[in-house]
Design an enzyme around this catalytic site. Structure first.
Site, short mmCIF file in Angstrom:
data_model
loop_
_atom_site.label_atom_id
_atom_site.label_comp_id
_atom_site.label_asym_id
_atom_site.label_seq_id
_atom_site.Cartn_x
_atom_site.Cartn_y
_atom_site.Cartn_z
N CYS A 1 -27.41 -6.99 -40.74
CA CYS A 1 -27.57 -6.00 -39.68
C CYS A 1 -27.71 -4.59 -40.27
O CYS A 1 -26.72 -3.97 -40.66
CB CYS A 1 -26.37 -6.06 -38.73
SG CYS A 1 -26.44 -4.84 -37.40
N CYS B 1 -25.96 -1.84 -38.29
CA CYS B 1 -24.49 -1.84 -38.47
C CYS B 1 -24.09 -1.28 -39.83
O CYS B 1 -23.13 -0.53 -39.95
CB CYS B 1 -23.93 -3.25 -38.37
SG CYS B 1 -24.51 -4.21 -36.98
N ASP B 2 -24.82 -1.66 -40.89
CA ASP B 2 -24.31 -1.43 -42.24
C ASP B 2 -25.12 -0.46 -43.09
O ASP B 2 -24.69 -0.10 -44.18
CB ASP B 2 -24.22 -2.78 -42.98
CG ASP B 2 -23.21 -3.72 -42.31
OD1 ASP B 2 -22.26 -3.19 -41.70
OD2 ASP B 2 -23.38 -4.94 -42.38
C1 LIG Z 1 -21.14 -9.12 -40.33
C2 LIG Z 1 -21.50 -8.44 -39.03
C3 LIG Z 1 -21.23 -7.10 -38.87
C4 LIG Z 1 -21.55 -6.48 -37.67
N1 LIG Z 1 -21.26 -5.15 -37.54
C5 LIG Z 1 -21.51 -4.54 -36.37
C6 LIG Z 1 -21.18 -3.16 -36.19
O1 LIG Z 1 -20.68 -2.50 -37.10
N2 LIG Z 1 -21.44 -2.60 -34.99
C7 LIG Z 1 -22.03 -3.30 -33.96
O2 LIG Z 1 -22.23 -2.73 -32.87
N3 LIG Z 1 -22.37 -4.60 -34.12
C8 LIG Z 1 -22.12 -5.23 -35.28
N4 LIG Z 1 -22.48 -6.53 -35.45
C9 LIG Z 1 -23.17 -7.21 -34.34
C10 LIG Z 1 -22.13 -7.65 -33.30
O3 LIG Z 1 -21.12 -8.36 -33.93
C11 LIG Z 1 -22.80 -8.52 -32.23
O4 LIG Z 1 -23.86 -7.80 -31.62
C12 LIG Z 1 -21.79 -8.91 -31.16
O5 LIG Z 1 -20.68 -9.55 -31.72
C13 LIG Z 1 -22.41 -9.82 -30.11
O6 LIG Z 1 -21.43 -10.14 -29.21
P1 LIG Z 1 -21.51 -11.42 -28.27
O7 LIG Z 1 -20.33 -11.32 -27.38
O8 LIG Z 1 -22.84 -11.51 -27.65
O9 LIG Z 1 -21.41 -12.70 -29.21
P2 LIG Z 1 -20.58 -13.09 -30.50
O10 LIG Z 1 -19.78 -11.98 -31.05
O11 LIG Z 1 -21.56 -13.77 -31.37
O12 LIG Z 1 -19.57 -14.20 -29.94
C14 LIG Z 1 -20.03 -15.45 -29.51
C15 LIG Z 1 -18.85 -16.26 -29.00
O13 LIG Z 1 -19.35 -17.47 -28.42
C16 LIG Z 1 -18.56 -18.55 -28.83
N5 LIG Z 1 -19.36 -19.79 -28.74
C17 LIG Z 1 -20.56 -20.06 -29.33
N6 LIG Z 1 -20.96 -21.30 -29.00
C18 LIG Z 1 -20.03 -21.82 -28.18
C19 LIG Z 1 -19.86 -23.05 -27.48
N7 LIG Z 1 -20.77 -24.03 -27.55
N8 LIG Z 1 -18.74 -23.24 -26.73
C20 LIG Z 1 -17.81 -22.25 -26.61
N9 LIG Z 1 -17.92 -21.06 -27.23
C21 LIG Z 1 -19.00 -20.85 -28.00
C22 LIG Z 1 -18.09 -18.17 -30.23
O14 LIG Z 1 -16.89 -18.87 -30.57
C23 LIG Z 1 -17.84 -16.67 -30.05
O15 LIG Z 1 -16.53 -16.47 -29.56
C24 LIG Z 1 -22.18 -7.19 -36.63
C25 LIG Z 1 -22.46 -8.56 -36.80
C26 LIG Z 1 -22.14 -9.18 -37.98
C27 LIG Z 1 -22.43 -10.66 -38.15
#
Ligand SMILES: Cc1cc2nc3c(=O)[nH]c(=O)nc-3n(C[C@H](O)[C@H](O)[C@H](O)COP(=O)(O)OP(=O)(O)OC[C@H]3O[C@@H](n4cnc5c(N)ncnc54)[C@H](O)[C@@H]3O)c2cc1C
Length: 313
Positions: free
Chosen positions: A132, A135-136
């Site tokens: 990302c 992010c980084d």
């Molecule tokens: C290393 C890293 C660093 C990042 N740094 C930043 C940052 O500094 N700032 C920023 O704004 N964004 C950052 N991001 C991006 C950010 O993390 C994502 O945009 C954000 O987490 C997305 O949120 P979400 O709720 O859509 O899904 P996610 O955070 O991906 O969560 C998905 C959830 O769904 C659950 N799940 C998946 N499949 C199933 C299933 N079949 N049954 C039940 N549960 C399921 C998982 O267990 C998880 O709890 C970073 C991402 C990464 C990987």
């Protein structure tokens, strides 16, 4: 039966949980394989508003969860295997919890970044390996960076990273890029970008303080080369976690859920999507949280619109 089940505990799911719990709708939140979502895999988050000194990813997610629990949200550990949308209420088959029934469903299962699968890569996520740039990128001011990938998003990330890096080397295993011509022209005009095409990544090389370079094979000569850099940004796409929907919810050709513009509504009334699972563009914690709020408010409205809302058992 539940009025609302939220699948996923990233920023989208937890924000939806806070809103639904505060609306007295007692949502059930299923945590899935990664409680707290993607941010639990990172260290410092510097761009989530409200934390002027930054906050550690796991701590931010823990806070969100506590906030939802404070208003009565119920969390359970499980993994959704399938959803039946053919009749109402909707039925979910959940590994570890059996069958659950709900009037509304909020899908916030995120998208997983694709990695190269080479030695040294996973060991150095957060130590120089990133997926990302938004992010980084800021952490790499004045440093040399490698971007791996050949599509539009890889080139966009390479261009963005030149704002911080002293040099960005774009590594792609083929001679030609998939990216659009306009994007290629733009990046080619950028003096900070160097090209390492026709190179296959072999290993992320790191020392005590993190990444020091990327070992690649020059496909033309067969020779191994080391490209020195402090960061390796892997930009080869994401995989939205929508397999468990069995094609019942409309997705685009890459598997991302399609929502009605400006809402969280999917093609099935009563099922809403938020966060990275429906976002091909921003993929940030704050946008995920914002769309989680939208999904909760859309679900709340839908529940209100039903003549006989089911009682929570
Ligand atoms: C290393 C890293 C660093 C990042 N740094 C930043 C940052 O500094 N700032 C920023 O704004 N964004 C950052 N991001 C991006 C950010 O993390 C994502 O945009 C954000 O987490 C997305 O949120 P979400 O709720 O859509 O899904 P996610 O955070 O991906 O969560 C998905 C959830 O769904 C659950 N799940 C998946 N499949 C199933 C299933 N079949 N049954 C039940 N549960 C399921 C998982 O267990 C998880 O709890 C970073 C991402 C990464 C990987």
């Amino acid at each position: 039966m539940y009025k609302s089940i939220i699948v996923g505990t990233g920023p989208a799911g937890l924000t939806a949980a806070i809103y639904l719990a505060r609306a007295n709708l007692n949502p059930l939140i299923i945590e899935g394989p990664q409680p707290g979502g993607q941010l639990t895999t990172t260290t410092e988050v510097e761009n989530f508003p409200g934390f002027p000194d930054g906050i550690m990813g796991p701590e931010l997610m823990d806070n969100m969860r506590k906030q939802a629990e404070r208003f009565g949200a119920e969390f359970r550990t499980g993994w959704v295997n399938s959803v039946d949308t053919s009749s109402r209420p909707f039925k979910l088959q959940v590994e570890g919890l059996g069958e659950l029934v709900t009037e509304t469903l909020i899908i916030s299962t995120g998208a997983t970044a694709k990695y190269l699968g080479i030695p040294g890569e996973q060991d150095n996520v957060g130590r120089g390996v990133s997926t990302c740039a938004t992010c980084d990128g800021f952490f790499f001011r004045g440093k040399e960076i490698i971007v791996v990938g050949g599509g539009d998003s890889a080139l966009e990330e390479a261009g963005f990273l030149t704002r911080f890096a002293s040099k960005v080397t774009l590594v792609h295993r083929r001679d030609e890029l998939r990216a659009s011509k306009i994007m290629q022209d733009r990046v080619r005009a950028n003096e900070k970008v160097e090209w390492a095409l026709n190179r296959t990544p072999l290993e992320v090389v790191a020392g005590e303080n993190g990444v020091t370079g990327l070992k690649v094979r020059n496909n033309a000569t067969g020779e191994e080369e080391l490209i020195e850099a402090s960061g390796v940004f892997v930009a080869i796409g994401h995989h939205p976690n929508t397999g468990f929907l069995g094609g019942q919810i409309t997705t685009d050709e890459n598997g991302y859920i399609v929502v009605n513009p400006g809402t969280s509504e999917t093609n099935v009334e009563g099922i809403f999507a938020c966060g990275d699972v429906q976002d091909t563009r921003y993929r940030q914690a704050i946008t995920a949280a914002g769309s989680g709020c939208m999904a909760a408010m859309d679900a709340e409205k839908y529940i209100e619109s039903l003549e006989h809302p089911a009682a929570v058992l």
